[in-house]
Write a protein that holds these residues in place. Sequence first.
Motif, PDB file in Angstrom:
ATOM      1  N   PHE A  11      -4.589   9.659  -8.456  1.00 57.92           N
ATOM      2  CA  PHE A  11      -5.828   9.337  -9.159  1.00 57.92           C
ATOM      3  C   PHE A  11      -7.037   9.949  -8.446  1.00 57.92           C
ATOM      4  N   ALA A  12      -7.033   9.888  -7.113  1.00 57.77           N
ATOM      5  CA  ALA A  12      -8.158  10.451  -6.366  1.00 57.77           C
ATOM      6  C   ALA A  12      -8.266  11.958  -6.568  1.00 57.77           C
ATOM      7  N   VAL A  13      -7.111  12.648  -6.611  1.00 56.33           N
ATOM      8  CA  VAL A  13      -7.132  14.101  -6.751  1.00 56.33           C
ATOM      9  C   VAL A  13      -7.412  14.510  -8.199  1.00 56.33           C
ATOM     10  N   TRP A  62       0.826  -1.215   0.000  1.00 53.74           N
ATOM     11  CA  TRP A  62       0.000   0.000   0.000  1.00 53.74           C
ATOM     12  C   TRP A  62       0.854   1.257   0.000  1.00 53.74           C
ATOM     13  N   GLY A 119      -8.359  12.489 -10.767  1.00 54.38           N
ATOM     14  CA  GLY A 119      -9.399  11.748 -11.432  1.00 54.38           C
ATOM     15  C   GLY A 119     -10.756  11.897 -10.777  1.00 54.38           C
ATOM     16  N   LEU A 120     -10.915  11.273  -9.610  1.00 56.73           N
ATOM     17  CA  LEU A 120     -12.220  11.274  -8.954  1.00 56.73           C
ATOM     18  C   LEU A 120     -12.666  12.679  -8.573  1.00 56.73           C
ATOM     19  N   TYR A 121     -11.753  13.478  -8.010  1.00 56.35           N
ATOM     20  CA  TYR A 121     -12.132  14.827  -7.603  1.00 56.35           C
ATOM     21  C   TYR A 121     -12.512  15.670  -8.817  1.00 56.35           C
ATOM     22  N   THR A 122     -11.741  15.557  -9.883  1.00 53.92           N
ATOM     23  CA  THR A 122     -12.027  16.348 -11.074  1.00 53.92           C
ATOM     24  C   THR A 122     -13.347  15.939 -11.705  1.00 53.92           C
ATOM     25  N   VAL A 145      -2.502   6.143  -6.041  1.00 52.98           N
ATOM     26  CA  VAL A 145      -3.893   6.208  -5.608  1.00 52.98           C
ATOM     27  C   VAL A 145      -4.286   7.634  -5.259  1.00 52.98           C
ATOM     28  N   VAL A 146      -3.415   8.336  -4.538  1.00 58.65           N
ATOM     29  CA  VAL A 146      -3.696   9.731  -4.176  1.00 58.65           C
ATOM     30  C   VAL A 146      -3.792  10.604  -5.432  1.00 58.65           C
TER      31      VAL A 146
END
Length: 337
Positions: free
Chosen positions: A59-61, A49, A63-66, A56-57
């Motif tokens: 992608f989260a910032v 991990w 990708g998902l956040y955008t 992962v961070v």
Amino acid sequence: MTTAPRPALSAETAAPGGGPRDPRPGAGPAARAARLRPRRRGYEAVSGWLFVAPAVVLFAVMGLYTVGYGFLLSFAQWNGFAAHWTWVGIQNYKDLLWADPRYAPRVQHAALHTLYVMLAVPALTVLVSFPLAVLLNSARRMQTLLRSVYFVPYVTSGIAVFFAWQYILQPDGAINTLLKSVGMGSLSQPQGWLGNPHTALPTMIVVTVWGAVPVAMLMYLTGLQSIDRSVLEAAQLDGAGWWRTNFSVVWPLVRPITAIVVLLNLRDSLQGFQTFLVMTNGGPGDHTNVLGLEAYRLAFLMDLDPTLGLASALGWLLFAAALVIALINLRVLRSRT
């Protein structure tokens, strides 16, 4: 005085080093290894991990956040500079589809042009790339050189290629000059092929197909080289000629590749706009305006009007259309396999 000899340790009571084995349960090497195994697995999981945490961070910032931010923005009005949004609900979608006379007609015209591109580009790409792949696969000499030559359009810088096409398609460009030199000056375009409203969109379709053929041809060529030669030899022994063999035997075998080529070109035709932006910017008038270019205009070329929400809503409409196309294509593939 003599002492009785000490009895030898049995295999069950002897330790690996020769000493006595600890009689307590769970004290042997196997038991200790069993106790350490869950701890080692825990360390491996934590270290794994830690290695993937930056990705992962990110992608989260990014990708998902955008994606979430853009989805919420599609229900609001914002010009990119104000401190707060103005929440309007689904009004942006209504304005784009029918409600607002400033935006709805432009979106409808762009959707019609996009539909033409989506129908023409995949069909022409398949019609051009499959015969080219068949010819290259049957070439005995210079196959590598020919493959490289046909693949050049894909690896060449897009912007440079688009400007070169602009120069070729000008009123005094290479195409008009060639037509006049062979006595076909009546077919030349005094306004240029991109300046005439009747030829601008077909010309852009041809340029798009020219850029899409290399990848499709390479995919077909890979599929052709994986076909068992015995199948082709059996068809030839049955009396099938070149045309019959390729279109009755080879073409059905590469049908999955055709589906992939069509899907990729449908996606690019629906969402791509770089070629149109560089070469025509939607002109002349709005005759080459497509949905991707219209979303770009709403986001960045509408001065300080609060149209970022409209651009985001149009982007999500394009995403929904692309998702529907992908699901239809997946269903077709499953029904044919």
